[in-house]
Enzyme design. Structure first.
Site, PDB file in Angstrom:
ATOM      1  CB  CYS A   1     -17.231  19.299 -52.142  1.00 23.34           C
ATOM      2  SG  CYS A   1     -18.736  20.217 -52.449  1.00 23.34           S
TER       3      CYS A   1
ATOM      4  CD  GLU B   1     -12.131  15.995 -51.887  1.00 25.28           C
ATOM      5  OE1 GLU B   1     -11.515  16.517 -50.937  1.00 25.28           O
ATOM      6  OE2 GLU B   1     -13.262  16.334 -52.243  1.00 25.28           O
TER       7      GLU B   1
ATOM      8  CE  LYS C   1      -9.010  33.245 -46.522  1.00 26.78           C
ATOM      9  NZ  LYS C   1      -8.291  32.720 -47.724  1.00 26.78           N
TER      10      LYS C   1
ATOM     11  CD  GLU D   1     -19.745  21.319 -48.866  1.00 26.02           C
ATOM     12  OE1 GLU D   1     -19.050  20.283 -48.997  1.00 26.02           O
ATOM     13  OE2 GLU D   1     -19.972  22.126 -49.770  1.00 26.02           O
TER      14      GLU D   1
ATOM     15  CD1 TRP E   1      -8.581  26.881 -54.046  1.00 25.43           C
ATOM     16  CD2 TRP E   1      -9.576  25.757 -55.711  1.00 25.43           C
ATOM     17  NE1 TRP E   1      -8.162  25.557 -53.981  1.00 25.43           N
ATOM     18  CE2 TRP E   1      -8.755  24.856 -54.997  1.00 25.43           C
ATOM     19  CE3 TRP E   1     -10.290  25.284 -56.818  1.00 25.43           C
ATOM     20  CZ2 TRP E   1      -8.629  23.510 -55.341  1.00 25.43           C
ATOM     21  CZ3 TRP E   1     -10.184  23.942 -57.161  1.00 25.43           C
ATOM     22  CH2 TRP E   1      -9.361  23.075 -56.433  1.00 25.43           C
TER      23      TRP E   1
ATOM     24  N   GLY F   1     -14.060  23.798 -47.605  1.00 28.58           N
ATOM     25  CA  GLY F   1     -12.686  23.622 -48.071  1.00 28.58           C
ATOM     26  C   GLY F   1     -12.178  22.235 -47.723  1.00 28.58           C
TER      27      GLY F   1
END
Ligand code: NDP
Length: 492
Positions: free
Chosen positions: A286, A384, A177, A252, A153, A230
């Site tokens: 990320c 994270e 998707k 990734e 997202w 993701g």
């Protein structure tokens, strides 16, 4: 509030889910439901994959020249550029990303399509220097087939462009998707792909949840590659699913990227780089520079200046051009950020600023937060957060900076701030991460590969390498001798 209704793109047709079910998307800045999307399940996934497979096998796509595919991509890039404002506003409404970031990101997006448009007819094999005089050999690079693109997202358009541009350039077909939290712009992109002239089924967009939609897609027997961006937990499911269909994988994933500030750095620049590294996109990136390692003799000055700047960050409505930091994209992401800050405080971190929700009536806003940690083993230094939380720690010298930088399960990106070229090169050589930025942070280009070491994933996106990710090699052997074939039981 009027809800916008969306349909999915399968085989060039706009359709609802077979079950008739839908799900809602909430604007993170207002907490209002603004859109309704088809809830795709395994039946819809099967239709989408079969449509992509049929398009892949069709003469229209199979016999299309590579330069013609390049022209279609160039047209798609033009259309994205012409629709920049609309796409940027839609993405901002869907995931709460700042309009000034989405405008910049979407404004640059055509470059990815142009780059791979230019490469489409330069994907070449090699003639082989065989050690057998009567045999001539060469290789050709061929597409894989149906590609599943799983998109998160945080930057849906950008993370999609870097997948579909090389995938389509090399003659694959795609099923996308998006995250259920940010589906709208990918449907819009699907519309533009049809307008550009891509045949029905070359690009399909299905909307739904990780379960059942993403799960059914990534285990589908006709899917030949999964390009996933993701979180690590979903990635594990995807890796397991690829055991069902033997699909090639590129992952990734996340990071805990060190941004390392030496005492000889240009401090103004380094403060700006640190702010951009962790507070841009409210830390939902990320490559966030979420671990700030600062040399001890400039530590206090640096953290003071960073704190002053963080406290001036304008947090608020992402659709306003003067806003500098928007909301968390989801309520659950806001809860994750709060949890990590609590854990850090419990472990003894010192709060320099932030550490709470922003004082704004509605929306999932959190304040820019700076926490001083005691050890690189602290949870905040290792895990994270995916939010606007900088974990800061001092280091003594180059060796300690390098040891701390590499003491992480991740290895996506790193920043180095120094005026000393030799030191920069020593650090570049020692750091274990897929990207190293020196005296800059968060720069991207269509020609620069992106990808991680360690648990940040594998495979590369962008650059020429990505062509290899979306193709497979066929080796061809030709007998040039006029003599009859030798004894077949001898391998020569
Ligand atoms: P996810 O990994 O869950 O989402 C990424 C994509 O994978 C979404 O489209 C999601 O669908 C899909 N997905 C989820 N489960 C499956 C499955 N079993 N099979 C196939 N696809 C699946 O990210 P989250 O939104 O949950 O975020 C969790 C964490 O991941 C964040 O806190 C952050 O640390 C990290 N993250 C990293 C990103 C990056 O850019 N590297 C981007 C986003 C998150 P759906 O959303 O519909 O469930």
């Amino acid at each position: 509030m009027v809800r916008e209704q969306f349909q999915m793109l399968i085989n060039g047709q706009w359709i609802d889910a077979k079950s008739g079910k839908t799900f809602e998307s909430i604007n993170p800045a207002t907490e209002q439901v603004w859109g309704e999307f088809p809830f795709a399940d395994a039946n819809d996934v099967d239709d989408a994959v079969r449509s992509a497979h049929a398009a892949f096998e069709s003469d229209e796509w199979r016999l299309m020249t590579a330069s013609q595919r390049g022209k279609l991509l160039r047209k798609l890039g033009d259309l994205v550029g012409e629709n920049k404002e609309k796409l940027a506003q839609l993405e901002s409404k869907d995931n709460g990303k700042l309009i000034r970031e989405t405008l910049g990101q979407v404004g640059y997006l055509p470059e990815f399509f142009y780059y791979y448009a230019g490469l489409a007819d330069k994907v070449e094999g090699e003639t082989l220097s065989l050690d057998k005089p009567d045999l001539f050999g060469y290789t050709v690079r061929e597409p894989l087939g149906v590609i599943a693109g799983i998109i998160p997202w945080n930057s849906p358009l950008y993370l999609t462009a870097i997948k579909i541009a090389p995938a389509l350039a090399t003659g694959n077909t795609v099923v996308l998707k998006p995250s259920e939290h940010a589906s709208a712009t990918l449907l819009e992109l699907g519309k533009l792909a049809l307008e550009a002239g891509f045949p029905a089924g070359a690009l399909n967009v299905i909307t739904g949840y990780g379960l059942p939609c993403g799960d059914a897609l990534t285990r589908h027997p006709l899917v030949k590659k999964i390009a996933f961006t993701g979180g690590s937990e979903s990635a594990k499911h995807v890796i397991r699913n690829s055991a069902e269909n033997y699909a090639k994988l590129s992952l990734e994933l996340g990071g805990k990227s060190p941004n390392i500030i030496f005492n000889d750095a240009d401090i103004d620049s380094a403060v700006n780089g640190a702010v951009a590294g962790i507070f841009a996109a409210a830390g939902q990136s990320c490559v966030s520079g979420s671990r700030l390692l600062v040399q001890e003799d400039i530590y206090e000055e640096f953290v003071t200046r960073l704190t002053e700047r963080a406290e001036r960050i304008v947090v608020g409505d992402p659709s306003h051009i003067e806003t500098e930091m928007g909301p968390m994209a989801t309520a659950s992401q806001l809860a994750i950020v709060e949890r990590f800050v609590d854990v850090a405080l419990t472990e003894g971190a010192k709060l320099r600023t932030g550490g709470k929700r922003a004082d704004i009536q509605s929306g999932w806003f959190y304040t820019p937060t700076i926490l001083e940690c005691n050890s690189n083993n602290d949870t905040l230094m290792q895990e994270e957060v995916f939010g606007p939380v900088a974990a800061v720690i001092p280091f003594k010298d180059e060796a300690e900076a390098l040891a701390m930088a590499n003491d992480s399960k991740y290895g996506l990106a790193a920043g180095i701030w120094t005026q000393n070229l030799a030191k920069a090169h020593r650090m570049i050589k020692g750091i274990r991460s897929g990207i190293v930025w020196v005296n800059t942070y968060r720069a991207v280009s269509a020609s620069a590969p992106i990808g991680g070491y360690g648990q940040s994933g594998y495979g590369r996106e962008c650059g020429i390498d990505s062509i290899n990710e979306f193709t497979q090699i066929k080796t061809v052997w030709i007998n040039t001798s006029s003599e009859p074939m030798a004894d077949p039981f001898i391998m020569r």
